[in-house]
Design an enzyme around this catalytic site. Structure first.
Site, PDB file in Angstrom:
ATOM      1  N   LEU A   1       0.816  -1.055  -0.054  1.00  0.00           N
ATOM      2  CA  LEU A   1       0.103   0.064  -0.188  1.00  0.00           C
ATOM      3  C   LEU A   1       0.937   1.297  -0.015  1.00  0.00           C
ATOM      4  O   LEU A   1       0.241   2.210   0.197  1.00  0.00           O
ATOM      5  CB  LEU A   1      -0.944   0.139   1.022  1.00  0.00           C
TER       6      LEU A   1
ATOM      7  N   CYS B   1       2.799  -1.499   8.977  1.00  0.00           N
ATOM      8  CA  CYS B   1       1.179  -1.128   8.513  1.00  0.00           C
ATOM      9  C   CYS B   1       0.398  -2.363   8.491  1.00  0.00           C
ATOM     10  O   CYS B   1      -0.474  -2.615   9.013  1.00  0.00           O
ATOM     11  CB  CYS B   1       1.204  -0.316   7.452  1.00  0.00           C
ATOM     12  N   HIS B   2       1.106  -3.467   7.608  1.00  0.00           N
ATOM     13  CA  HIS B   2       0.204  -4.621   7.340  1.00  0.00           C
ATOM     14  C   HIS B   2       1.077  -5.877   7.506  1.00  0.00           C
ATOM     15  O   HIS B   2       0.771  -6.920   7.105  1.00  0.00           O
ATOM     16  CB  HIS B   2      -0.290  -4.436   6.054  1.00  0.00           C
ATOM     17  N   GLY B   3       2.149  -5.835   7.978  1.00  0.00           N
ATOM     18  CA  GLY B   3       3.152  -6.902   8.153  1.00  0.00           C
ATOM     19  C   GLY B   3       3.904  -7.500   7.151  1.00  0.00           C
ATOM     20  O   GLY B   3       4.642  -8.630   7.178  1.00  0.00           O
TER      21      GLY B   3
END
Length: 180
Positions: A121, A144-146
């Site tokens: 992202l 943020c999302h790993g």
């Protein structure tokens, strides 16, 4: 003589001159309008100035990472240790989401240069500064999302669909690299 019998002579030279002059002025007007319009589509001088960046690598110690800005984006430059190089080469045989060997991603084994933007992202992964988490694979970690990247910038875990992007670059000298 009556009016109906009077023949009017055509001044063809004058008509040809007026036609030629009108076409010439029209073409000049079109060029005067088109040239600035086309020129306005060229990149501005400040944009051209940031299209490339040169970095002195002699100041970067083995194991150290630096971040430079190229085209408004962070670029990670890591002077890899022999251990990081060995691990990256060893991981070439691992099944990866975006299969690339370490040799394809680097021009010189000791220098890794990648755009520091997560391919999931667009976040900026951690791992550039000492003490920041680097994830399980010793590269970068996007909190943020790993998403996790290895020491070659390859996506290894998490939602990142592809590896960190390798920008166009060339070594100008042994200690100077030009990105862009």
């Amino acid at each position: 003589m009556s009016e109906s019998t009077i023949e009017t002579k055509c001044d063809c030279n004058r008509r040809d001159f007026l036609t030629t002059a009108t076409i010439g002025l029209g073409a000049a007007g079109l060029a005067a309008t088109a040239i600035p319009l086309v020129d306005s589509m060229n990149p501005a001088a400040d944009t051209q100035a940031i299209s490339t960046v040169e970095v002195d690598l002699s100041q970067i110690a083995v194991g150290q990472s630096v971040t430079v800005t190229w085209r408004g984006r962070p670029v990670f430059i890591r002077h890899r240790t022999p251990e990081e190089i060995a691990q990256a080469v060893k991981d070439d045989s691992v099944s990866l989401r975006d299969q690339q060997t370490d040799a394809v991603r680097v021009q010189r084994p000791d220098w890794l240069i990648v755009v520091g933007i997560c391919t999931h992202l667009g976040c900026i992964p951690l791992g550039q500064k000492p003490g920041e988490p680097r994830g399980e694979f010793g590269g970068w970690f996007c909190p943020c999302h790993g998403s996790q990247y290895d020491t070659s910038g390859r996506a290894r875990k998490g939602p990142a669909p592809s590896n960190l992007v390798v920008p166009p670059y060339a070594f100008v000298t042994d200690t100077q690299v030009k990105i862009g």
